[in-house]
Design a protein around this motif. Structure first.
Motif, PDB file in Angstrom:
ATOM      1  N   VAL A   1      -4.930   7.159  -0.151  1.00  0.00           N
ATOM      2  CA  VAL A   1      -4.488   5.766  -0.247  1.00  0.00           C
ATOM      3  C   VAL A   1      -4.160   5.216   1.138  1.00  0.00           C
ATOM      4  CG1 VAL A   1      -2.851   4.170  -1.307  1.00  0.00           C
ATOM      5  CG2 VAL A   1      -3.588   6.195  -2.567  1.00  0.00           C
ATOM      6  N   PHE A   2      -3.530   6.024   1.967  1.00  0.00           N
ATOM      7  CA  PHE A   2      -3.220   5.582   3.326  1.00  0.00           C
ATOM      8  C   PHE A   2      -4.502   5.218   4.075  1.00  0.00           C
ATOM      9  CE2 PHE A   2       1.252   6.962   4.737  1.00  0.00           C
ATOM     10  CZ  PHE A   2       1.791   6.648   3.505  1.00  0.00           C
TER      11      PHE A   2
ATOM     12  N   ILE B   1     -10.290  12.559  -4.683  1.00  0.00           N
ATOM     13  CA  ILE B   1      -9.236  12.817  -5.675  1.00  0.00           C
ATOM     14  C   ILE B   1      -9.111  11.625  -6.609  1.00  0.00           C
ATOM     15  CG2 ILE B   1      -6.776  13.219  -6.023  1.00  0.00           C
ATOM     16  CD1 ILE B   1      -6.757  14.656  -3.307  1.00  0.00           C
ATOM     17  N   PHE B   2      -9.086  10.439  -6.052  1.00  0.00           N
ATOM     18  CA  PHE B   2      -8.941   9.248  -6.896  1.00  0.00           C
ATOM     19  C   PHE B   2     -10.192   8.989  -7.723  1.00  0.00           C
ATOM     20  CE2 PHE B   2      -5.059   8.449  -4.681  1.00  0.00           C
ATOM     21  CZ  PHE B   2      -4.306   7.709  -5.587  1.00  0.00           C
TER      22      PHE B   2
ATOM     23  N   VAL C   1      -5.051   3.306  -9.909  1.00  0.00           N
ATOM     24  CA  VAL C   1      -6.089   4.257  -9.508  1.00  0.00           C
ATOM     25  C   VAL C   1      -7.412   3.529  -9.268  1.00  0.00           C
ATOM     26  CG1 VAL C   1      -7.379   6.315 -10.201  1.00  0.00           C
ATOM     27  CG2 VAL C   1      -4.938   6.111 -10.759  1.00  0.00           C
ATOM     28  N   GLY C   2      -7.789   2.654 -10.184  1.00  0.00           N
ATOM     29  CA  GLY C   2      -9.042   1.926 -10.045  1.00  0.00           C
ATOM     30  C   GLY C   2      -9.072   1.025  -8.825  1.00  0.00           C
TER      31      GLY C   2
ATOM     32  N   TRP D   1       0.821  -1.210   0.000  1.00  0.00           N
ATOM     33  CA  TRP D   1       0.000   0.000   0.000  1.00  0.00           C
ATOM     34  C   TRP D   1       0.857   1.264   0.000  1.00  0.00           C
ATOM     35  CZ3 TRP D   1      -5.003   0.682  -1.041  1.00  0.00           C
ATOM     36  CH2 TRP D   1      -5.839  -0.436  -1.018  1.00  0.00           C
ATOM     37  N   LYS D   2       2.000   1.217   0.646  1.00  0.00           N
ATOM     38  CA  LYS D   2       2.900   2.371   0.643  1.00  0.00           C
ATOM     39  C   LYS D   2       3.417   2.648  -0.770  1.00  0.00           C
ATOM     40  CE  LYS D   2       7.145   4.134   2.838  1.00  0.00           C
ATOM     41  NZ  LYS D   2       8.184   3.853   3.878  1.00  0.00           N
ATOM     42  N   LYS D   3       3.805   1.592  -1.469  1.00  0.00           N
ATOM     43  CA  LYS D   3       4.274   1.768  -2.847  1.00  0.00           C
ATOM     44  C   LYS D   3       3.139   2.279  -3.729  1.00  0.00           C
ATOM     45  CE  LYS D   3       6.743   1.110  -6.692  1.00  0.00           C
ATOM     46  NZ  LYS D   3       6.993  -0.259  -7.185  1.00  0.00           N
ATOM     47  N   LEU D   4       1.932   1.731  -3.556  1.00  0.00           N
ATOM     48  CA  LEU D   4       0.800   2.183  -4.361  1.00  0.00           C
ATOM     49  C   LEU D   4       0.503   3.653  -4.098  1.00  0.00           C
ATOM     50  CD1 LEU D   4      -1.474   1.556  -6.353  1.00  0.00           C
ATOM     51  CD2 LEU D   4      -2.876   0.846  -4.402  1.00  0.00           C
ATOM     52  N   ALA D   5       0.615   4.078  -2.838  1.00  0.00           N
ATOM     53  CA  ALA D   5       0.352   5.474  -2.501  1.00  0.00           C
ATOM     54  C   ALA D   5       1.289   6.407  -3.257  1.00  0.00           C
ATOM     55  CB  ALA D   5       0.494   5.698  -0.994  1.00  0.00           C
TER      56      ALA D   5
END
Length: 316
Positions: A227-228, A294-295, A278-279, A187-191
């Motif tokens: 995302v977080f 935002i997303f 994003v999806g 999740w950190k990388k995706l953020a």
């Protein structure tokens, strides 16, 4: 160690070269021009620091040998190709072997686990600046890859094999790091990638501009926070320091001309990982009841481009 790299993009070529240079038995599942060149005797070539190295020990194949018994399979395809790749690779994986996903996003390990025993799946994140400059040639434009990997499903009996895989990656010169909390790492990388890439797609600007303009810099940070919130609701343990880490990467470590692969693919009319980055944030957020305005905006604005690109790809 017997290793199969599935996918001959920049990451696949890079990992194939480095692992073969370290003495491992490496097969590269490729297609098209890469296979044709390999059949003509062209080796995998890696360019790093101005030096070019031919790696003739990589075995490039169009089909995975049915008699294979690989200790490690690394999927380096785009995220949406993971189910097919995992299904094809599953019969070639040894009973004690591991399958490693390194895609952007958070859903690739679960998709792989639909075709391989979950206890055999390793989830990973990878950071490397590499460019495929030919069917079998890759250029490393920065430090060696930084990989974080961990078990998708706890399996105490597999710890020895996991350590061997980490050691093999380190032996190949990669910065490999084991994590007991791979969900948080994903999740950190995706953020990071979905936020700067999504805002980059919206603005049409590279990192040097989006971080210099206060409004877009703030937009990236707020997107990361979205995302977080989703990741923590899903079971991650993302903290304030994690936010400062990825904001530091965005504001200080990326060259000014940096754009994400998501942004480039959308701009150039190619199928992208919009749905997987994003999806994915939007889908998980809706399921969990987390607001991500935002997303939601990024996804709605870019989805027409993505659908056009996929329709064009199907026609070609």
């Amino acid at each position: 160690m017997r290793i199969l790299i599935y996918g001959a993009g920049a990451m696949g070529l890079y990992l194939s070269a480095r692992l073969a240079q370290a003495g491992h038995s490496v097969s590269l599942k490729a297609r098209g021009a890469a296979v044709s060149q390999a059949e003509a005797g062209v080796p995998v070539t890696i360019v790093s620091g101005g030096d070019s190295h031919e790696v003739s020990t990589v075995r490039t194949v169009a089909e995975i040998p049915s008699s294979s018994d690989f200790d490690l399979v690394i999927l380096t395809t785009k995220a949406w190709q993971v189910p097919q790749a995992a299904e094809e690779a599953a019969p070639a994986l040894s009973p004690q072997g591991r399958l490693l996903t390194v895609q952007n996003g958070v859903d690739a390990p679960a998709r792989a686990a639909e075709h391989v025993a979950a206890r055999q799946v390793l989830a990973g994140t990878a950071v490397v600046i590499a460019e495929r400059t030919g069917p079998l040639q890759v250029s490393l434009n920065g430090p060696e890859a930084h990989l974080i990997l961990g078990r998708w499903e706890a399996d105490a009996e597999g710890q020895e094999g996991d350590q061997a895989i980490t050691a093999a990656l380190l032996q190949a010169g990669l910065l490999a790091q084991w994590s007991e909390d791979i969900v948080t790492a994903l999740w950190k990388k995706l953020a990071l990638v979905a936020s700067y890439g999504g805002v980059g797609a919206l603005s049409g600007a590279p990192v040097g501009i989006t971080r210099a303009v206060p409004q877009t810099k703030a937009l990236v940070r707020n997107a990361m926070l979205e995302v977080f919130n989703v990741g923590n609701a899903r079971g991650a343990s993302l903290q304030e320091q994690d936010l400062e880490d990825i904001m530091g990467t965005f504001t200080q470590k990326f060259p000014e001309s940096t754009t994400s692969s998501l942004q480039r693919d959308l701009l150039e009319g190619r199928p992208s990982e919009l749905r997987d980055q994003v999806g994915a944030v939007v889908a998980h957020a809706r399921e969990l009841g987390v607001d991500v305005p935002i997303f939601e905006t990024i996804y709605a604005s870019q989805l027409p481009r993505e659908l056009q690109a996929r329709a064009a790809a199907e026609r070609s």
